[in-house]
Design a protein around this motif. Sequence first.
Motif, PDB file in Angstrom:
ATOM      1  N   PHE A  19      11.092   8.019 -43.283  1.00 25.05           N
ATOM      2  CA  PHE A  19      12.373   7.822 -43.967  1.00 25.05           C
ATOM      3  C   PHE A  19      12.417   6.508 -44.732  1.00 25.05           C
ATOM      4  O   PHE A  19      12.798   6.483 -45.903  1.00 25.05           O
ATOM      5  CB  PHE A  19      13.533   7.888 -42.967  1.00 25.05           C
ATOM      6  CG  PHE A  19      14.881   7.723 -43.598  1.00 25.05           C
ATOM      7  CD1 PHE A  19      15.454   8.759 -44.311  1.00 25.05           C
ATOM      8  CD2 PHE A  19      15.572   6.524 -43.500  1.00 25.05           C
ATOM      9  CE1 PHE A  19      16.694   8.620 -44.906  1.00 25.05           C
ATOM     10  CE2 PHE A  19      16.815   6.376 -44.090  1.00 25.05           C
ATOM     11  CZ  PHE A  19      17.372   7.433 -44.797  1.00 25.05           C
ATOM     12  N   ASP A  20      12.032   5.411 -44.097  1.00 26.11           N
ATOM     13  CA  ASP A  20      12.127   4.093 -44.736  1.00 26.11           C
ATOM     14  C   ASP A  20      11.226   3.961 -45.963  1.00 26.11           C
ATOM     15  O   ASP A  20      11.582   3.300 -46.930  1.00 26.11           O
ATOM     16  CB  ASP A  20      11.818   2.985 -43.734  1.00 26.11           C
ATOM     17  CG  ASP A  20      12.944   2.808 -42.732  1.00 26.11           C
ATOM     18  OD1 ASP A  20      14.097   3.095 -43.086  1.00 26.11           O
ATOM     19  OD2 ASP A  20      12.655   2.396 -41.584  1.00 26.11           O
ATOM     20  N   THR A  21      10.059   4.594 -45.920  1.00 27.32           N
ATOM     21  CA  THR A  21       9.149   4.489 -47.063  1.00 27.32           C
ATOM     22  C   THR A  21       9.457   5.499 -48.152  1.00 27.32           C
ATOM     23  O   THR A  21       9.103   5.281 -49.304  1.00 27.32           O
ATOM     24  CB  THR A  21       7.682   4.672 -46.612  1.00 27.32           C
ATOM     25  OG1 THR A  21       7.548   5.934 -45.962  1.00 27.32           O
ATOM     26  CG2 THR A  21       7.257   3.554 -45.682  1.00 27.32           C
ATOM     27  N   SER A  22      10.128   6.589 -47.823  1.00 26.80           N
ATOM     28  CA  SER A  22      10.366   7.660 -48.803  1.00 26.80           C
ATOM     29  C   SER A  22      11.754   7.643 -49.430  1.00 26.80           C
ATOM     30  O   SER A  22      11.955   8.231 -50.485  1.00 26.80           O
ATOM     31  CB  SER A  22      10.146   9.024 -48.142  1.00 26.80           C
ATOM     32  OG  SER A  22       8.836   9.127 -47.660  1.00 26.80           O
ATOM     33  N   LYS A  23      12.717   6.982 -48.804  1.00 24.60           N
ATOM     34  CA  LYS A  23      14.086   7.019 -49.327  1.00 24.60           C
ATOM     35  C   LYS A  23      14.207   6.364 -50.703  1.00 24.60           C
ATOM     36  O   LYS A  23      15.091   6.710 -51.477  1.00 24.60           O
ATOM     37  CB  LYS A  23      15.064   6.397 -48.342  1.00 24.60           C
ATOM     38  CG  LYS A  23      14.910   4.906 -48.156  1.00 24.60           C
ATOM     39  CD  LYS A  23      15.885   4.368 -47.135  1.00 24.60           C
ATOM     40  CE  LYS A  23      15.667   2.879 -46.955  1.00 24.60           C
ATOM     41  NZ  LYS A  23      16.539   2.329 -45.936  1.00 24.60           N
ATOM     42  N   LYS A  24      13.296   5.452 -51.025  1.00 25.12           N
ATOM     43  CA  LYS A  24      13.372   4.785 -52.331  1.00 25.12           C
ATOM     44  C   LYS A  24      13.221   5.782 -53.475  1.00 25.12           C
ATOM     45  O   LYS A  24      13.803   5.611 -54.539  1.00 25.12           O
ATOM     46  CB  LYS A  24      12.332   3.676 -52.445  1.00 25.12           C
ATOM     47  CG  LYS A  24      10.897   4.147 -52.485  1.00 25.12           C
ATOM     48  CD  LYS A  24       9.933   2.986 -52.611  1.00 25.12           C
ATOM     49  CE  LYS A  24       8.515   3.478 -52.564  1.00 25.12           C
ATOM     50  NZ  LYS A  24       7.556   2.388 -52.628  1.00 25.12           N
TER      51      LYS A  24
END
Length: 190
Positions: free
Chosen positions: A96-101
């Motif tokens: 989630f943290d790496t893909s939400k951008k």
Amino acid sequence: MFLVSEIIGILAINLILVNALGTSTLFIASGSRKNLIGTATVITLFTTAGSVCAYLVNSVTDGRFEKFTLLFYTLAVGIIYILSLAVLYLVGRKHFDTSKKYIHLSAYNCAVMGTLFTITQNEAIQGKEFTLSEYLIFGFEAGIGFIIAAMILTVAYKRLNSSSVPGSFRGFPAMLIYLGIISMAVYSLK
């Protein structure tokens, strides 16, 4: 031969190259292959899902609330944005943290909103109501066009940012000129 004509058709109607929609995100995406794949995939999902929402909005409003089209499209993309973040969080919490951008970059990208308005404009110009499948295909083609445009810019990215390009022209100005030349070439295919 059919495949070649379809690829030319996708390039010819490409909103990014012809109308220069989404260029800032396109420049970010072309900087690295990882950004390119993530951003292009999410923008394709947003243009496709957004075009379905545009179909629903246009069907329900039936031209009565034309002044509020921007508001309705913005709300529709906002709902897709929230649902995308929720699905990403529920399905892939560790990513989630790496893909939400990619979702943040793609949601209100002018390529997504431009797709919705362009298909509505094309519908008005042709004087007939498009079907859901026509909206869906148009949205998907716009996303694929974004991917193709990003690949074209990725090829030129390193050369246009190299030391052989004058410092004041290097980077963004050179990319805009390059995009303009490619746009004229694609526009001539129409």
